[in-house]
Design a protein around this motif. Structure first.
Motif, PDB file in Angstrom:
ATOM      1  N   UNK A  91      -4.225   0.696  -2.197  1.00 43.51           N
ATOM      2  CA  UNK A  91      -3.629  -0.589  -2.585  1.00 43.51           C
ATOM      3  C   UNK A  91      -2.843  -0.512  -3.890  1.00 43.51           C
ATOM      4  N   UNK A  92      -1.717  -1.187  -3.903  1.00 47.27           N
ATOM      5  CA  UNK A  92      -0.918  -1.378  -5.115  1.00 47.27           C
ATOM      6  C   UNK A  92      -0.927  -2.840  -5.547  1.00 47.27           C
TER       7      UNK A  92
ATOM      8  N   UNK B 201       3.805   3.056 -10.352  1.00 43.79           N
ATOM      9  CA  UNK B 201       2.524   2.486  -9.932  1.00 43.79           C
ATOM     10  C   UNK B 201       1.848   3.385  -8.899  1.00 43.79           C
ATOM     11  N   UNK B 202       2.640   3.866  -7.939  1.00 41.61           N
ATOM     12  CA  UNK B 202       2.075   4.730  -6.906  1.00 41.61           C
ATOM     13  C   UNK B 202       1.544   6.030  -7.498  1.00 41.61           C
ATOM     14  N   UNK B 203       2.272   6.589  -8.454  1.00 37.94           N
ATOM     15  CA  UNK B 203       1.813   7.826  -9.102  1.00 37.94           C
ATOM     16  C   UNK B 203       0.385   7.682  -9.630  1.00 37.94           C
ATOM     17  N   UNK B 204       0.058   6.497 -10.123  1.00 41.62           N
ATOM     18  CA  UNK B 204      -1.226   6.280 -10.775  1.00 41.62           C
ATOM     19  C   UNK B 204      -2.408   6.260  -9.808  1.00 41.62           C
TER      20      UNK B 204
ATOM     21  N   UNK C   7       5.356  -5.465 -12.742  1.00 43.44           N
ATOM     22  CA  UNK C   7       5.628  -4.060 -13.068  1.00 43.44           C
ATOM     23  C   UNK C   7       5.412  -3.161 -11.855  1.00 43.44           C
ATOM     24  N   UNK C   8       4.389  -3.442 -11.069  1.00 40.87           N
ATOM     25  CA  UNK C   8       4.140  -2.646  -9.863  1.00 40.87           C
ATOM     26  C   UNK C   8       5.315  -2.733  -8.901  1.00 40.87           C
TER      27      UNK C   8
ATOM     28  N   UNK D 112       0.831  -1.194   0.000  1.00 44.39           N
ATOM     29  CA  UNK D 112       0.000   0.000   0.000  1.00 44.39           C
ATOM     30  C   UNK D 112       0.874   1.255   0.000  1.00 44.39           C
ATOM     31  N   UNK D 113       0.264   2.372  -0.397  1.00 46.69           N
ATOM     32  CA  UNK D 113       0.930   3.669  -0.348  1.00 46.69           C
ATOM     33  C   UNK D 113      -0.031   4.646   0.329  1.00 46.69           C
ATOM     34  N   UNK D 114       0.510   5.619   1.076  1.00 42.96           N
ATOM     35  CA  UNK D 114      -0.311   6.444   1.961  1.00 42.96           C
ATOM     36  C   UNK D 114      -0.835   7.711   1.290  1.00 42.96           C
TER      37      UNK D 114
END
Length: 691
Positions: A451-452, A475-478, A467-468, A418-420
Motif C-alpha cells: 500500500x501507498x 514513495x514506492x522506493x520506501x 507527497x505520495x 498499491x505497488x507490486x
C-alpha cells in the motif's frame, strides 16, 4: 559541421551505443536518452526470493465490470481465455458462450528485415490508412502542406506519432459511425520540416502536433473499411493550451501550484502520451510518459533526479518560447509536477474538460487499463516505463453503477494505490541470467500489493498523501517493491481477470552496481523482454497474487534462450521487445513490439499469442511495419476480420533532405505528390482487412 548537424550530434548521446538497428534519434526524442543517463531508481530495495516452494490457491470466484452504458463494442481489449465463474457482473459474452475459434484466420508472415520500407500483411489481406499526420479534421482546415506547415494549420490537423488508439461505436448508428481516439507521443522535427524553416516555426508546429485527437469515422457497412469524416461534430484536437482539471488529493496542493495557476487545479496541455485504455463507461485513458524531456530543471533535488529532470537544453527547446518549461524560473518550480498522470477524456463530448487523475500516482505512465471487480470497485493497472521501476494498481473508493456514466466518471478521483512486490519460488542458483527455465518447468511465484495510499491516508512513513501522489516513485522506493524491466502496457483480461504485463527490455540489468537477474526478470542485459501473467487471489481488489511468465522473448533460430509457456520454441514467430497488448473476442493475446530491430534485427510488428490449451504460448506474426517504425495501439476486431495499428516514427533516422521512409504514400524522390500525399513519412492509423 553545420549548426543543425552539430546540434543533432549534441542531442544524440546514444549515437554509436545503440544495439542492432535501434535509432539513437528515437532515444533522444522519445525518452530523453534515458539509457545514456543514470538509472533514476538508485534505491536499495531489491527483489525478494523465497527459495522454498511457495504456492497460493487460485481464486474461488472472478467478477468483472459490465461493458458500460455506451456499448463500447469496438474497443481493443475484450477477452481472455479461461472460463470465469458464471454470473459475474461484467463477463464478456464469450466467457458465457465458450471459446469459439476466431473468424480472423491468417497464415503468419515471415520475419521482415528491419530495413524494409513496406507495410507487410498476411496473404489475402490488404491495408490502407484511416488517418495520417496532417490530415485536416475540421471544416475549413487547410490541406497538409509538407513544405509550408504552420502552427495554425497543424492545430486543425491530425497530430504526429500517434500511439494509443481506440475506436468506439457511436450508439444508434448500427456500426456505421464511430469515434477514433489517438494520442500523439512526440515529434521529430528533423524529418518533419525542411532545414530552411525557422527554428521558432519548427517549435510552434511541433508543439501543435503533440496532444490528442478525436475524430469521427464512417463506413457503408461492417464489411467496408473506415474513413474519417472531416468537420464532424465530435472532432477535437487537444493542444498545449487545452485546460485539464487535476483531480484527487494532489489537486490544490502547494506541490502543483504555479504562477499561472495559484489554485493548483487546472493544467495546460498533456505531454509524452504513450499507451492508454478505454473505461467500461466509454471514456479514454492516456498515460503521460516521458514528460521529463520537455522541461529544463535545476536537476539537483532528489525529486528531480528520481524523475530524470536535468539542467540541460531540451531536445525541442520549448523553454525558449514558454517559461513554464524552464522550472529554474521560480514562478514555475512546480510545473513538471503537473505532468506524469493518467488523463481521462470523454470522446463523446467535445466541450468537456479532460482530467488528470492524481489518485493513480505520478510517474512515467505507459498507460492504464480498467476492470470492474466483483465487489463493484474499479481497478486500474499501470506500469512505470523506466529501467528498474515498478508496477502499480489503483482501486477506487466508489463503486461502478451500471448506466450511471456521470457517477462512473468520478471513480478514478479517489481510491487506494498499491505497488507490486514479486517473489519467485525457485532457488537462486537456477536463475542463471540467460533465461534458462528453472527445474520446476516455469518462472513463477507469488506476490503482494504494497500500500501507498489507503482510505485517504498515506501508508508511507514520513510522506503526506499529496507527497505520495506527486512523488510516487520516491514513495514506492520506501516500501520495497520489485524493480522491473520497463513495465509498459498492463492489460487485465475481461474474461478471467488475469493481468498481462509487457516488460519491454532492460539493457542495464546485471551490469556492475545494478540488480542482476531474478525469477520475475530472468535475463541480464535483457535485450528482448518478456510477458508476466498475474492471477489475483480473490477478486481484483485483492492485495495478494500469484504470477508466472507467459514468455521470455527472442529468436531461437539466432541461439537466444527463450521460453513460450512450454510451446516448442522452433514453432513460434520470433518476437522481441513487447510493448502494447490487446485481446481479441475469443481470448487470444495480441502484442505489438517496439525495439525488435535492436533485439532480433527484424522489423517491429504485431503478433497473436494463444493463451489456452495445447497451443498456449504459440506466437504468430500478423504484420510488420516499415523501416525504423514502431507498432502501437493495436485494435483487434476479429469478428469483422479487421485489425488496426498505429504506425509510429517510420523513417526516424532520416532527415528532411534524406528520408528513410515514404510510408504511407510512398511518393518517390523527385516525383510530384498527388493531393494529400507527401515526400516524407507520415505516422498513421492503419486498418488491415480481408481484400
Amino acid at each position: 559541421m553545420s549548426e543543425t548537424t552539430s546540434r543533432k550530434f549534441t542531442l544524440l548521446p546514444m549515437l554509436g551505443h545503440t544495439k542492432g538497428k535501434r535509432s539513437a534519434v528515437t532515444c533522444a526524442l522519445k525518452c530523453d536518452n534515458a539509457c545514456a543517463g543514470d538509472v533514476c531508481n538508485t534505491s536499495s530495495n531489491s527483489y525478494f526470493r523465497d527459495i522454498a516452494s511457495a504456492t497460493m490457491s487460485r481464486r474461488a470466484a472472478l467478477g468483472f465490470g459490465a461493458a458500460g452504458a455506451l456499448a463500447v463494442v469496438l474497443g481493443s481489449a475484450v477477452t481472455s481465455t479461461e472460463p470465469a465463474v458464471a454470473g459475474g457482473p461484467g463477463l464478456a459474452p464469450a466467457a458465457k458462450e465458450g471459446f469459439a475459434k476466431s473468424k480472423l484466420t491468417f497464415t503468419p508472415i515471415a520475419p521482415v528485415d528491419a530495413a524494409v520500407d513496406a507495410m507487410t500483411v498476411p496473404e489475402g489481406f490488404t491495408w490502407q490508412p484511416v488517418i495520417r499526420w496532417g490530415d485536416p479534421i475540421f471544416k475549413g482546415a487547410p490541406d497538409f502542406d509538407l513544405d509550408n506547415q504552420t502552427a495554425k494549420a497543424q492545430e486543425q490537423q491530425f497530430g504526429y506519432n500517434n500511439d494509443y488508439t481506440d475506436i468506439l461505436e457511436i450508439p444508434g448508428t448500427k456500426g456505421r459511425r464511430a469515434v477514433l481516439f489517438a494520442n500523439h507521443e512526440y515529434t521529430n522535427e528533423s524529418i518533419m520540416f525542411p532545414a530552411s524553416m525557422p527554428a521558432e516555426q519548427k517549435r510552434a508546429v511541433g508543439a501543435a502536433a503533440h496532444g490528442l485527437t478525436v475524430v469521427e469515422l464512417e463506413r457503408k457497412n461492417k464489411n467496408k473499411p473506415w474513413t474519417y469524416v472531416q468537420g464532424a461534430p465530435l472532432n477535437r484536437r487537444f493542444l498545449n493550451n487545452t485546460v485539464y482539471e487535476l483531480t484527487g488529493p494532489a489537486a490544490g496542493s502547494d506541490l502543483v501550484k504555479t504562477f499561472d495557476d495559484d489554485k493548483g487545479r487546472f493544467i495546460k496541455g498533456t505531454l509524452g502520451n504513450c499507451a492508454g485504455g478505454t473505461t467500461p463507461w466509454g471514456t479514454i485513458l492516456s498515460g503521460e510518459e516521458n514528460f521529463n524531456g520537455y522541461f529544463r530543471s535545476p536537476g539537483t533535488s532528489a525529486e528531480d533526479k528520481r524523475y530524470g529532470l536535468t539542467d540541460k537544453a531540451t531536445a525541442r527547446n520549448w523553454e525558449a518560447d514558454d517559461p513554464r518549461f524552464d522550472t529554474r524560473d521560480a514562478r514555475y518550480t512546480n510545473e513538471a509536477n503537473r505532468f506524469g498522470y493518467i488523463v481521462e477524456v470523454d470522446p463523446f463530448d467535445p466541450t468537456s474538460t479532460p482530467k488528470k487523475h492524481s489518485s493513480l500516482g505520478r510517474f512515467k505512465h505507459e498507460g492504464a487499463n480498467v476492470i470492474v471487480a466483483e465487489s463493484g470497485h474499479v481497478v486500474a493497472y499501470s506500469g512505470d516505463d523506466e529501467r528498474f521501476d515498478y508496477l502499480y494498481k489503483f482501486v477506487s473508493a466508489g463503486k461502478y453503477k451500471e448506466g450511471d456514466r456521470k457517477h462512473n466518471m468520478t471513480l478514478l478521483s479517489a481510491g487506494n494505490l498499491y505497488v507490486a512486490k514479486f517473489t519467485g519460488n525457485s532457488p537462486v542458483a537456477e536463475i542463471d541470467g540467460k533465461g534458462t527455465v528453472p527445474a520446476d518447468g516455469s518462472f513463477d511465484g507469488t506476490g503482494v500489493w504494497l500500500p501507498l495510499v489507503v482510505d485517504g491516508e498515506s501508508a508511507v512513513e514520513g510522506m503526506s498523501v499529496e507527497e505520495v501522489l506527486v512523488y510516487t516513485r520516491i514513495a514506492a522506493d520506501k516500501v520495497g517493491p520489485t524493480k522491473m524491466d520497463r513495465a509498459e502496457d498492463v492489460e487485465p483480461s475481461l474474461h478471467t481477470g488475469k493481468v498481462y504485463v509487457a516488460c519491454t527490455n532492460n539493457s542495464d540489468r546485471g551490469k556492475v552496481g545494478k540488480e542482476g537477474a531474478t525469477e520475475i526478470n530472468p535475463r541480464n542485459e535483457n535485450r528482448d523482454g518478456h510477458i508476466v501473467e498475474i492471477t489475483e487471489t480473490g477478486d481484483q481488489t485483492s492485495t495478494a497474487f500469484t504470477w508466472n511468465l507467459l514468455m521470455v522473448c527472442g529468436d531461437p533460430s539466432q541461439g537466444d534462450v527463450t521460453y513460450f509457456s512450454g510451446f516448442p520454441v522452433d514453432k513460434v514467430s520470433p518476437i522481441s521487445c513487447p510493448d502494447n497488448l490487446a485481446f481479441d473476442s475469443v481470448g487470444n493475446l495480441w502484442i505489438s513490439t517496439d525495439g525488435a530491430p535492436a533485439g532480433i534485427g527484424k522489423a517491429d510488428g504485431l503478433f497473436k499469442v494463444t493463451l489456452e490449451g495445447a497451443g498456449r504460448g504459440k506466437v504468430e506474426q500478423f504484420l510488420a511495419v516499415p523501416n525504423e517504425g514502431e507498432t502501437c495501439g493495436p485494435i483487434i476486431h476479429d469478428d469483422e476480420r479487421t485489425v488496426f495499428v498505429s504506425v509510429q516514427h517510420p523513417g526516424e533516422d532520416g532527415s528532411f533532405e534524406d528520408q528513410h521512409s515514404f510510408f504511407p504514400d510512398y511518393v518517390k524522390k523527385g516525383a510530384t505528390p498527388a493531393r494529400g500525399q507527401a515526400r516524407a513519412p507520415r505516422p498513421s492509423v492503419v486498418q488491415v482487412f480481408r481484400g
